[in-house]
Write a protein that holds these residues in place. Structure first.
Motif, PDB file in Angstrom:
ATOM      1  N   SER A   1       0.750  -1.143  -0.093  1.00  0.00           N
ATOM      2  CA  SER A   1      -0.128   0.050  -0.116  1.00  0.00           C
ATOM      3  C   SER A   1       0.845   1.316  -0.084  1.00  0.00           C
ATOM      4  O   SER A   1       0.754   2.250  -0.632  1.00  0.00           O
ATOM      5  CB  SER A   1      -0.905   0.019   1.312  1.00  0.00           C
ATOM      6  OG  SER A   1      -1.681  -0.954   1.115  1.00  0.00           O
ATOM      7  N   PHE A   2       1.883   1.313   0.869  1.00  0.00           N
ATOM      8  CA  PHE A   2       2.932   2.605   0.855  1.00  0.00           C
ATOM      9  C   PHE A   2       4.091   2.284  -0.073  1.00  0.00           C
ATOM     10  O   PHE A   2       4.634   3.161  -0.181  1.00  0.00           O
ATOM     11  CB  PHE A   2       3.289   2.593   2.337  1.00  0.00           C
ATOM     12  CG  PHE A   2       2.269   2.987   3.039  1.00  0.00           C
ATOM     13  CD1 PHE A   2       1.843   4.409   3.154  1.00  0.00           C
ATOM     14  CD2 PHE A   2       1.750   2.348   4.096  1.00  0.00           C
ATOM     15  CE1 PHE A   2       0.659   4.925   4.094  1.00  0.00           C
ATOM     16  CE2 PHE A   2       0.441   2.670   4.938  1.00  0.00           C
ATOM     17  CZ  PHE A   2       0.160   4.054   4.817  1.00  0.00           C
ATOM     18  N   GLY A   3       4.309   1.065  -0.593  1.00  0.00           N
ATOM     19  CA  GLY A   3       5.611   0.879  -1.814  1.00  0.00           C
ATOM     20  C   GLY A   3       6.733   0.982  -0.742  1.00  0.00           C
ATOM     21  O   GLY A   3       7.601   1.559  -1.315  1.00  0.00           O
ATOM     22  N   MET A   4       6.876   0.495   0.385  1.00  0.00           N
ATOM     23  CA  MET A   4       7.987   0.673   1.299  1.00  0.00           C
ATOM     24  C   MET A   4       8.014  -0.340   2.162  1.00  0.00           C
ATOM     25  O   MET A   4       7.033  -1.002   2.663  1.00  0.00           O
ATOM     26  CB  MET A   4       7.960   2.064   1.878  1.00  0.00           C
ATOM     27  CG  MET A   4       7.075   2.578   2.901  1.00  0.00           C
ATOM     28  SD  MET A   4       7.069   4.193   3.338  1.00  0.00           S
ATOM     29  CE  MET A   4       8.276   4.332   4.225  1.00  0.00           C
ATOM     30  N   GLU A   5       9.054  -0.490   2.879  1.00  0.00           N
ATOM     31  CA  GLU A   5       9.295  -1.278   3.966  1.00  0.00           C
ATOM     32  C   GLU A   5       8.853  -0.683   5.407  1.00  0.00           C
ATOM     33  O   GLU A   5       9.189   0.429   5.477  1.00  0.00           O
ATOM     34  CB  GLU A   5      10.937  -1.776   4.180  1.00  0.00           C
ATOM     35  CG  GLU A   5      11.266  -2.957   5.089  1.00  0.00           C
ATOM     36  CD  GLU A   5      12.558  -3.285   5.399  1.00  0.00           C
ATOM     37  OE1 GLU A   5      13.228  -2.521   5.794  1.00  0.00           O
ATOM     38  OE2 GLU A   5      13.111  -4.341   4.607  1.00  0.00           O
ATOM     39  N   VAL A   6       8.124  -1.315   6.175  1.00  0.00           N
ATOM     40  CA  VAL A   6       7.569  -0.580   7.152  1.00  0.00           C
ATOM     41  C   VAL A   6       7.567  -1.711   8.529  1.00  0.00           C
ATOM     42  O   VAL A   6       8.044  -2.869   8.201  1.00  0.00           O
ATOM     43  CB  VAL A   6       5.992  -0.663   7.146  1.00  0.00           C
ATOM     44  CG1 VAL A   6       5.625   0.585   6.210  1.00  0.00           C
ATOM     45  CG2 VAL A   6       5.289  -1.849   6.895  1.00  0.00           C
ATOM     46  N   GLU A   7       7.896  -1.039   9.574  1.00  0.00           N
ATOM     47  CA  GLU A   7       7.956  -1.816  10.839  1.00  0.00           C
ATOM     48  C   GLU A   7       6.406  -1.668  11.708  1.00  0.00           C
ATOM     49  O   GLU A   7       6.155  -0.671  11.608  1.00  0.00           O
ATOM     50  CB  GLU A   7       8.857  -1.282  11.975  1.00  0.00           C
ATOM     51  CG  GLU A   7      10.431  -1.418  11.210  1.00  0.00           C
ATOM     52  CD  GLU A   7      11.274  -0.704  12.351  1.00  0.00           C
ATOM     53  OE1 GLU A   7      10.759  -0.039  13.198  1.00  0.00           O
ATOM     54  OE2 GLU A   7      12.315  -0.464  11.982  1.00  0.00           O
ATOM     55  N   LEU A   8       5.998  -2.792  12.091  1.00  0.00           N
ATOM     56  CA  LEU A   8       4.602  -3.045  12.619  1.00  0.00           C
ATOM     57  C   LEU A   8       4.575  -4.011  13.549  1.00  0.00           C
ATOM     58  O   LEU A   8       5.271  -4.830  13.831  1.00  0.00           O
ATOM     59  CB  LEU A   8       3.531  -3.112  11.505  1.00  0.00           C
ATOM     60  CG  LEU A   8       3.693  -4.422  10.849  1.00  0.00           C
ATOM     61  CD1 LEU A   8       3.028  -5.444  11.251  1.00  0.00           C
ATOM     62  CD2 LEU A   8       3.208  -4.008   9.373  1.00  0.00           C
ATOM     63  N   TYR A   9       3.377  -3.700  14.377  1.00  0.00           N
ATOM     64  CA  TYR A   9       2.918  -4.814  15.718  1.00  0.00           C
ATOM     65  C   TYR A   9       1.504  -5.376  15.297  1.00  0.00           C
ATOM     66  O   TYR A   9       0.587  -4.647  14.820  1.00  0.00           O
ATOM     67  CB  TYR A   9       2.978  -3.890  16.999  1.00  0.00           C
ATOM     68  CG  TYR A   9       4.217  -3.269  17.355  1.00  0.00           C
ATOM     69  CD1 TYR A   9       5.134  -3.946  17.618  1.00  0.00           C
ATOM     70  CD2 TYR A   9       4.305  -1.920  17.214  1.00  0.00           C
ATOM     71  CE1 TYR A   9       6.312  -3.559  18.152  1.00  0.00           C
ATOM     72  CE2 TYR A   9       5.636  -1.257  17.695  1.00  0.00           C
ATOM     73  CZ  TYR A   9       6.492  -2.126  18.004  1.00  0.00           C
ATOM     74  OH  TYR A   9       7.844  -1.624  18.315  1.00  0.00           O
TER      75      TYR A   9
END
Length: 157
Positions: free
Chosen positions: A96-104
């Protein structure tokens, strides 16, 4: 006109399908005994994330989702005495954002080092912790939200 009506109906359906808030926040482990002015203690802030949803880590992301932010507001006899400790986030490529993300996902527990102000009045005081965050699932992101969570803390003489 018909297109506008269809878009409005689709948006309404998405909003109805989304829970009011898929993240429940709770403060855990407040001190059971009184704490003295100037002392430091730790509390845990639990973010219980509903299945299928996630929130983002504390790491700010440029042009991406809204990072989680946790703080103790001024105007109370408490302050952070150091950095908030966070669990290890899941790292993934978010299409969705076209990037690597950090999430919980699931439960995330954040540990806050809290200092009692040196001039804090004795007695029961409310510790108010604020968290701002954005929750998403695989179809949509809800608007960023800020919550306040409170717990009583007894300040000794």
């Amino acid at each position: 006109m018909m297109r506008k009506l269809i878009l409005t109906a689709a948006l309404a359906a998405c909003l109805v399908a989304a829970p009011a808030d898929p993240v429940a926040w709770k403060l855990q482990n407040p001190p059971t005994a009184s704490v003295k002015a100037g002392a430091v203690f730790h509390v845990k802030l639990l973010a219980a994330v509903q299945e299928g949803w996630h929130l983002y880590s504390l790491k700010p992301m440029t042009e991406g989702p809204i990072a989680t932010r946790i703080w103790i507001a001024e105007g109370q006899p408490f302050s952070l005495s150091g950095a908030v400790r966070a669990p290890e986030p899941r790292v993934m490529q978010d299409p969705s954002f076209g990037m690597e993300v950090e999430l919980y996902e699931g439960d995330a527990v954040f540990t806050l080092p809290v200092r009692v102000g040196p001039g804090a009045a004795p007695g029961v005081q409310q510790l108010v912790v604020s968290a701002s965050y954005q929750s998403c699932n695989n179809r949509l992101c809800l608007p960023p939200k800020t919550v306040k969570v409170e717990v009583p803390v007894t300040i000794g003489k």
